[in-house]
Structure formats: structure tokens, C-alpha cells
Design a protein around this motif. Structure first.
Motif, PDB file in Angstrom:
ATOM      1  N   SER A 169       0.795  -1.220   0.000  1.00 48.53           N
ATOM      2  CA  SER A 169       0.000   0.000   0.000  1.00 48.53           C
ATOM      3  C   SER A 169       0.834   1.279   0.000  1.00 48.53           C
ATOM      4  N   GLY A 170       2.140   1.190   0.191  1.00 51.03           N
ATOM      5  CA  GLY A 170       2.969   2.380   0.220  1.00 51.03           C
ATOM      6  C   GLY A 170       3.067   2.962   1.614  1.00 51.03           C
ATOM      7  N   GLU A 171       3.975   3.917   1.759  1.00 53.25           N
ATOM      8  CA  GLU A 171       4.266   4.450   3.088  1.00 53.25           C
ATOM      9  C   GLU A 171       3.970   5.933   3.233  1.00 53.25           C
ATOM     10  N   TYR A 172       3.758   6.654   2.140  1.00 49.84           N
ATOM     11  CA  TYR A 172       3.618   8.102   2.228  1.00 49.84           C
ATOM     12  C   TYR A 172       2.753   8.616   1.078  1.00 49.84           C
ATOM     13  N   LEU A 173       2.324   9.849   1.192  1.00 46.48           N
ATOM     14  CA  LEU A 173       1.702  10.569   0.106  1.00 46.48           C
ATOM     15  C   LEU A 173       2.807  11.245  -0.695  1.00 46.48           C
ATOM     16  N   ALA A 174       2.625  11.357  -1.999  1.00 46.70           N
ATOM     17  CA  ALA A 174       3.670  11.909  -2.854  1.00 46.70           C
ATOM     18  C   ALA A 174       3.176  13.119  -3.621  1.00 46.70           C
ATOM     19  N   GLN A 231       6.503   4.457  -6.737  1.00 44.77           N
ATOM     20  CA  GLN A 231       6.167   3.102  -6.297  1.00 44.77           C
ATOM     21  C   GLN A 231       6.005   3.015  -4.784  1.00 44.77           C
ATOM     22  N   GLY A 232       6.725   3.839  -4.054  1.00 41.41           N
ATOM     23  CA  GLY A 232       6.662   3.774  -2.599  1.00 41.41           C
ATOM     24  C   GLY A 232       5.525   4.562  -1.986  1.00 41.41           C
ATOM     25  N   ALA A 233       4.685   5.178  -2.826  1.00 41.96           N
ATOM     26  CA  ALA A 233       3.638   6.066  -2.314  1.00 41.96           C
ATOM     27  C   ALA A 233       2.302   5.349  -2.131  1.00 41.96           C
ATOM     28  N   VAL A 266      -0.403   3.432  -8.550  1.00 41.22           N
ATOM     29  CA  VAL A 266      -0.652   4.356  -7.448  1.00 41.22           C
ATOM     30  C   VAL A 266      -1.882   5.207  -7.761  1.00 41.22           C
ATOM     31  N   PRO A 267      -2.877   5.249  -6.887  1.00 39.32           N
ATOM     32  CA  PRO A 267      -4.053   6.084  -7.133  1.00 39.32           C
ATOM     33  C   PRO A 267      -3.731   7.568  -7.040  1.00 39.32           C
ATOM     34  N   VAL A 268      -4.493   8.366  -7.768  1.00 39.20           N
ATOM     35  CA  VAL A 268      -4.301   9.812  -7.812  1.00 39.20           C
ATOM     36  C   VAL A 268      -5.439  10.495  -7.063  1.00 39.20           C
ATOM     37  N   LEU A 269      -5.089  11.405  -6.165  1.00 40.75           N
ATOM     38  CA  LEU A 269      -6.076  12.227  -5.469  1.00 40.75           C
ATOM     39  C   LEU A 269      -5.941  13.641  -6.023  1.00 40.75           C
ATOM     40  N   PRO A 287      -4.220  -1.808  -7.471  1.00 44.07           N
ATOM     41  CA  PRO A 287      -3.051  -1.328  -8.219  1.00 44.07           C
ATOM     42  C   PRO A 287      -2.966  -1.876  -9.644  1.00 44.07           C
ATOM     43  N   ALA A 288      -3.281  -3.152  -9.815  1.00 42.06           N
ATOM     44  CA  ALA A 288      -3.199  -3.751 -11.151  1.00 42.06           C
ATOM     45  C   ALA A 288      -4.213  -3.122 -12.102  1.00 42.06           C
TER      46      ALA A 288
END
Length: 341
Positions: A171-176, A240-242, A267-270, A308-309
Motif C-alpha cells: 500500500s505504500g508508506e507516504y503521500l507523494a 512506487q513507494g507512495a 498508485v491512485p491519484v487524489l 493497483p493492477a
């Protein structure tokens, strides 16, 4: 076909870090060469390409302080390409409005890709020229040109393989946030979202005056972190880490290449509902589109619902390098055939 591709001189082709126009020019140029076309790339001398490279200046403008009047150099490069018109079946210009100043002076047809928000000056030039076609990257960007002849809307594309490893369930670790630091980009809103959600935010982009004067006091180095400008490989790893990409823009943009780069990583976009966002992101499937900070916080609460896929497949289906090259190659062929007829 014998094709001239005219890049801007702001960065080399491809750029090391920031430079969406130069990145797109590189993707298209290499794709056309792979398909057997004879391509001449007009760009700074430190560019790298499999096409023939023609350069009016030794370095891109970013590293050449002597080039203080950038419009002189851009106009000169475009002039040189049109001066060589007999060598080409088509001239494809990415250098802002400059190509429109020369297109009616030569018999070779030209295609002009618009990479910025076009205003009334662009419309004036479009309506005042005939031996040209215009390429827009979104319906939003072309909204004021519906009644102008010679218009085509073709979205940008990227090479999804550059954004491997393939998305997984992590799920990632941070918002980017990835891009320029500018008042229209919604950076204070992105920081507010990070603080209210409790999820760390990492900012990636080149330092400028807006960052130093406005944003830097908000960076605590822990919950809000600045990672600086990233190159192509670092960009993929960063995305990838987001958990999600934040794109809370305050004014409409013609496209937003970072949107498809993030989605290629799964990665989803907000994002706020501005510009072409709704043409690129599917609300509730590949991201969350809203009007306010509170709307985007609702998207964060739903992050576990995104696959994600599925997000990556959306890019492969609609915004891949091969599709962009296919569509532009087809357009170029039609333009050349129409000119011969």
C-alpha cells in the motif's frame, strides 16, 4: 516519412529530471525511429537520440546562462528547421507558438503540438495560418478551438515498462507530490491533507523561489519531507513507494503527465477537478477527484479500495507510448498524404 521533430531548448532530450515536453519529444522521436521513419531531432547538443540530431546551441537553456533571451534561441532553432523544409515530408513543432510564425512560408506541411494552456494569441495564430495542423493533448486544452480547422486531440503517452516493478498489493508508506513548486499547484493544500490524514508527505521537485519563500517554512523534515528533484529511475521508485499521488491543483492544466506516471506504478491519484483531470483519472477506480481538501481526505479514507493492477491497466489501455505513437504517426501520414494530393 522524413520528419523533423523540434523540441524546446529548456532541457535536453530526454531530460535528466524535470521536463515533460522534452520527455514526450524523446518518447515520440524514438518511437518513430523504431518504426523506420527518417527523423531529425532539433534540440540542444547534450541531447541523446537515435535520430539525427541538429543543435543550434551547445547546452540546454537551464545550464546555459548566456542564453538570457530564451525566445531568441527558440525562434532561431525553429527558423532553421523551416529553412531546411526541402529535407522533410513533415515538420512537427513542440516549441510553443514559434512554428506557427513560419508554417505558411514553406510548402512542407507542419504539425504543432500545444504543450501549454493556449490563450487568445494562439487562437489568433491558428486562425491566421493555413499550412498547419494543431495537436492538443486533451479536450480541455482544445476547448476554445472547436471551430478552428485542422485540430486533433491525442492524449500523451508513456512507456509503462519504465515504471516497473509491476504494481502489487503493497500500500505504500507516504503521500507523494511530484512536479514544479508553483502557487497554482496546491502545495499548501497538499501539506494540509497530509497533516489532517496523519500520513507523511514527500515532495519531489527542483528548488525554486516559491519553495524557498513559501514552502520551506512548512517542511519539518519528518511528517513533511523534501526529497529534491528526481531523475527518471528515481521517479519510478519514488512513485512506487507512495500510498497515493496528491494533485490538488488550483487552476486547470492541459494534461498532467505525472498523473499517468503515478497510475503506471499502480498508485491512485487524489486530484482536484481542474483542467483535464477528469479525462485522465477515473473517479473511484484509478483515483479520487474532488473540489476541496475535505473531498480528497475522503479519497484517502478509501485508499484500500483501489486495485493497483487495475490502475496500471488503465494506463496501458489508454496512455501508453505505443498508442500515442500510433495516433500521431497516423495523423502525420494523413497530413502528408493530404498535402501531396
Amino acid at each position: 516519412m522524413r520528419i523533423a521533430e523540434i523540441s524546446t531548448l529548456h532541457r535536453p532530450v530526454p531530460p535528466v529530471g524535470e521536463g515533460s515536453i522534452e520527455s514526450l519529444v524523446s518518447t515520440l522521436t524514438e518511437g518513430l525511429v523504431e518504426r523506420g521513419h527518417e527523423v531529425t531531432l532539433f534540440a540542444s547538443a547534450d541531447s541523446e537520440t537515435t535520430a539525427r540530431l541538429w543543435s543550434p546551441v551547445p547546452l540546454e537553456r537551464h545550464r546555459n546562462p548566456a542564453a538570457w533571451d530564451w525566445q531568441v534561441y527558440e525562434a532561431f532553432q525553429v527558423r532553421e528547421a523551416f529553412r531546411m523544409w526541402e529535407e522533410f515530408d513533415l515538420i512537427h513543432c513542440h516549441s510553443y507558438h514559434f512554428g506557427l510564425l513560419y508554417c505558411d512560408l514553406v510548402p512542407t506541411p507542419s504539425l504543432h503540438s500545444v504543450h501549454i494552456e493556449p490563450g487568445p494569441d494562439y487562437r489568433f495564430l491558428a486562425e491566421s495560418t493555413t499550412n498547419r495542423s494543431l495537436h492538443f493533448c486533451s479536450r480541455y486544452q482544445a476547448r476554445e478551438f472547436e471551430r478552428v480547422e485542422g485540430i486533433e486531440v491525442i492524449p500523451h503517452g508513456i512507456d509503462p515498462t519504465l515504471y516497473d516493478p509491476k504494481p502489487n498489493e503493497r500500500s505504500g508508506e507516504y503521500l507523494a507530490y511530484l512536479g514544479r513548486f508553483h502557487p497554482d499547484k496546491g502545495l499548501p493544500e497538499a501539506i494540509e491533507i497530509a497533516k489532517k490524514s496523519g500520513i507523511p508527505l514527500k515532495l519531489a521537485g527542483p528548488i525554486n523561489d516559491y519553495y524557498s519563500n513559501v514552502l520551506e517554512p512548512m517542511i519539518d523534515g519528518s511528517h513533511i519531507q523534501m526529497v529534491g528533484e528526481v531523475d527518471a529511475k528515481e521517479k519510478a521508485k519514488f512513485l512506487q513507494g507512495a500510498k497515493a499521488l496528491l494533485f490538488p491543483i488550483q487552476r486547470g492544466e492541459p494534461f498532467g503527465l505525472v498523473l499517468i506516471e503515478a497510475m503506471a506504478c499502480g498508485v491512485p491519484v487524489l486530484a482536484t477537478k481542474r483542467g483535464a483531470v477528469s479525462e485522465i483519472v477515473i473517479h473511484g477506480e484509478t483515483g479520487w477527484i474532488g473540489e476541496s481538501v475535505e473531498d480528497l481526505l475522503e479519497g484517502i479514507r478509501r485508499l484500500e479500495e483501489f486495485d493497483p493492477a487495475k490502475i496500471r491497466r488503465h494506463v496501458e489501455k489508454n496512455f501508453s507510448k505505443s498508442q500515442m505513437v500510433d495516433r500521431l504517426e497516423n495523423l502525420m501520414t494523413r497530413i502528408v498524404e493530404r498535402n501531396k494530393a
